[in-house]
Structures are given as structure tokens and as C-alpha cells.
Design a protein around this motif. Sequence first.
Motif, PDB file in Angstrom:
ATOM      1  N   GLU A 130      36.639  25.406  38.402  1.00 24.60           N
ATOM      2  CA  GLU A 130      35.771  24.596  37.159  1.00 24.60           C
ATOM      3  C   GLU A 130      34.759  25.049  36.936  1.00 24.60           C
ATOM      4  OE1 GLU A 130      36.153  20.245  35.670  1.00 24.60           O
ATOM      5  OE2 GLU A 130      37.887  21.088  36.497  1.00 24.60           O
ATOM      6  N   GLU A 131      33.869  25.103  38.241  1.00 24.83           N
ATOM      7  CA  GLU A 131      32.941  25.267  38.072  1.00 24.83           C
ATOM      8  C   GLU A 131      31.961  26.931  37.228  1.00 24.83           C
ATOM      9  OE1 GLU A 131      30.573  24.750  41.294  1.00 24.83           O
ATOM     10  OE2 GLU A 131      31.415  22.633  42.295  1.00 24.83           O
ATOM     11  N   LEU A 132      33.445  27.189  37.210  1.00 30.79           N
ATOM     12  CA  LEU A 132      32.816  29.115  36.782  1.00 30.79           C
ATOM     13  C   LEU A 132      32.970  29.013  35.609  1.00 30.79           C
ATOM     14  CD1 LEU A 132      33.536  30.649  40.703  1.00 30.79           C
ATOM     15  CD2 LEU A 132      31.714  30.888  39.740  1.00 30.79           C
ATOM     16  N   GLU A 133      33.676  27.986  34.984  1.00 31.78           N
ATOM     17  CA  GLU A 133      34.232  28.099  33.673  1.00 31.78           C
ATOM     18  C   GLU A 133      33.733  28.724  32.993  1.00 31.78           C
ATOM     19  OE1 GLU A 133      37.738  27.231  31.362  1.00 31.78           O
ATOM     20  OE2 GLU A 133      37.010  26.131  33.128  1.00 31.78           O
ATOM     21  N   GLY A 134      31.805  28.854  32.370  1.00 31.95           N
ATOM     22  CA  GLY A 134      31.276  29.741  31.844  1.00 31.95           C
ATOM     23  C   GLY A 134      31.822  31.199  32.000  1.00 31.95           C
ATOM     24  N   LEU A 135      31.975  31.652  33.020  1.00 27.07           N
ATOM     25  CA  LEU A 135      31.988  33.089  33.507  1.00 27.07           C
ATOM     26  C   LEU A 135      33.563  33.559  32.375  1.00 27.07           C
ATOM     27  CD1 LEU A 135      30.848  33.231  37.285  1.00 27.07           C
ATOM     28  CD2 LEU A 135      29.361  33.389  34.849  1.00 27.07           C
ATOM     29  N   LYS A 136      34.085  32.692  31.642  1.00 25.85           N
ATOM     30  CA  LYS A 136      35.342  33.056  31.462  1.00 25.85           C
ATOM     31  C   LYS A 136      35.910  34.432  31.113  1.00 25.85           C
ATOM     32  CE  LYS A 136      39.267  29.327  32.368  1.00 25.85           C
ATOM     33  NZ  LYS A 136      39.625  29.024  31.963  1.00 25.85           N
ATOM     34  N   ASN A 137      35.019  35.148  30.476  1.00 23.36           N
ATOM     35  CA  ASN A 137      34.998  36.046  28.520  1.00 23.36           C
ATOM     36  C   ASN A 137      33.768  36.983  29.763  1.00 23.36           C
ATOM     37  OD1 ASN A 137      36.857  35.146  27.280  1.00 23.36           O
ATOM     38  ND2 ASN A 137      34.764  33.734  26.491  1.00 23.36           N
ATOM     39  N   GLN A 138      33.124  36.858  30.793  1.00 17.16           N
ATOM     40  CA  GLN A 138      31.649  37.608  31.377  1.00 17.16           C
ATOM     41  C   GLN A 138      32.173  38.917  32.307  1.00 17.16           C
ATOM     42  OE1 GLN A 138      28.258  35.828  32.102  1.00 17.16           O
ATOM     43  NE2 GLN A 138      28.230  34.600  31.146  1.00 17.16           N
ATOM     44  N   GLU A 139      32.239  40.073  32.646  1.00 13.68           N
ATOM     45  CA  GLU A 139      32.444  40.323  33.788  1.00 13.68           C
ATOM     46  C   GLU A 139      31.751  39.990  35.219  1.00 13.68           C
ATOM     47  OE1 GLU A 139      32.332  45.111  35.236  1.00 13.68           O
ATOM     48  OE2 GLU A 139      30.596  44.504  33.569  1.00 13.68           O
ATOM     49  N   VAL A 140      33.014  39.639  35.954  1.00  8.71           N
ATOM     50  CA  VAL A 140      32.427  39.677  37.478  1.00  8.71           C
ATOM     51  C   VAL A 140      33.759  39.834  38.332  1.00  8.71           C
ATOM     52  CG1 VAL A 140      33.400  36.999  38.456  1.00  8.71           C
ATOM     53  CG2 VAL A 140      32.710  36.697  36.091  1.00  8.71           C
ATOM     54  N   VAL A 141      32.583  40.880  39.433  1.00  4.62           N
ATOM     55  CA  VAL A 141      33.035  41.109  40.183  1.00  4.62           C
ATOM     56  C   VAL A 141      32.720  40.657  41.407  1.00  4.62           C
ATOM     57  CG1 VAL A 141      32.597  43.177  42.421  1.00  4.62           C
ATOM     58  CG2 VAL A 141      31.998  43.353  39.637  1.00  4.62           C
ATOM     59  N   VAL A 142      34.425  40.585  42.137  1.00  2.00           N
ATOM     60  CA  VAL A 142      35.088  39.827  43.540  1.00  2.00           C
ATOM     61  C   VAL A 142      34.543  40.475  44.044  1.00  2.00           C
ATOM     62  CG1 VAL A 142      35.560  37.483  42.114  1.00  2.00           C
ATOM     63  CG2 VAL A 142      36.997  39.249  43.166  1.00  2.00           C
ATOM     64  N   HIS A 143      34.272  40.629  45.659  1.00  2.00           N
ATOM     65  CA  HIS A 143      34.594  41.468  46.320  1.00  2.00           C
ATOM     66  C   HIS A 143      34.901  40.390  48.007  1.00  2.00           C
ATOM     67  CE1 HIS A 143      30.844  41.044  49.295  1.00  2.00           C
ATOM     68  NE2 HIS A 143      30.414  40.586  48.022  1.00  2.00           N
ATOM     69  N   CYS A 144      34.849  41.651  49.450  1.00  2.00           N
ATOM     70  CA  CYS A 144      35.226  40.825  51.083  1.00  2.00           C
ATOM     71  C   CYS A 144      34.391  42.099  51.497  1.00  2.00           C
ATOM     72  CB  CYS A 144      36.976  40.128  50.495  1.00  2.00           C
ATOM     73  SG  CYS A 144      37.480  40.940  50.525  1.00  2.00           S
ATOM     74  N   LYS A 145      35.366  41.528  52.423  1.00  4.62           N
ATOM     75  CA  LYS A 145      34.989  42.525  53.602  1.00  4.62           C
ATOM     76  C   LYS A 145      35.699  43.973  52.831  1.00  4.62           C
ATOM     77  CE  LYS A 145      34.857  44.133  58.246  1.00  4.62           C
ATOM     78  NZ  LYS A 145      35.635  43.793  59.727  1.00  4.62           N
ATOM     79  N   GLY A 146      37.114  44.136  52.697  1.00  8.53           N
ATOM     80  CA  GLY A 146      37.750  45.458  53.028  1.00  8.53           C
ATOM     81  C   GLY A 146      38.468  45.159  51.088  1.00  8.53           C
ATOM     82  N   GLY A 147      38.787  44.461  50.794  1.00  8.17           N
ATOM     83  CA  GLY A 147      39.459  44.465  49.704  1.00  8.17           C
ATOM     84  C   GLY A 147      40.458  43.755  49.278  1.00  8.17           C
TER      85      GLY A 147
END
Length: 99
Positions: free
Chosen positions: A51-68
Motif C-alpha cells: 500500500e505504501e508503494l502504491e505510487g510506484l504502480k506505473n513506474q519502473e521498479v527493479v527488485v533484487h535479492c542475492k541470486g534472483g
Amino acid sequence: MNDITPTELKERQQQNQAPVIIDVREPWEHEETRISGSQNIPLGELPAKLEELEGLKNQEVVVHCKGGGRSATAKALMQQHGFQNVRNLLGGITAYNAQ
């Protein structure tokens, strides 16, 4: 949206065109090594933070962890909640740091 390679992400960062980067690893992992400008939201906390990230719904977001693996789960979760442009960093921070 296709996933992103470490090379592409680094090129975008050098051109000051970096997308929003979310690190879904645990806080201690983020403290050990991180991608500049990334925001740490552990995978287990992500559902409660959407819900806090709602403003990013139409933006490019890259998610990452250690290996994918965890970030692939995060990408699927975000897409299910209407995030249009989520990309997984292929190979995670391990591949990113190897370049």
C-alpha cells in the motif's frame, strides 16, 4: 516487462536513469552489500508494504535479492497487486557485484 541484466542496470545508473530499486533481502544482507540508491523491504514484509508503494504502480521498479529467487517471488506478488512495470535483476546482487 522483461527482467533486467546487471549490465543494463549499471548503464542506466551511470546515465542517471536508474529505476526504483527494491532489495528484498533481509536487513543484515542489505547492510553487508547494497546497490546504491536501493530501498530495503524484506520479502516477508513486502505484502504489508504494498500500500505504501502504491505510487510506484506505473513506474519502473527493479527488485533484487542475492541470486534472483526471492525477487522473482516479489515481482510476481507486485504484479498480482497491479504493479505494471516490475523487473527482476537477473542473477541478483551476486551477478551485479561480479561485474
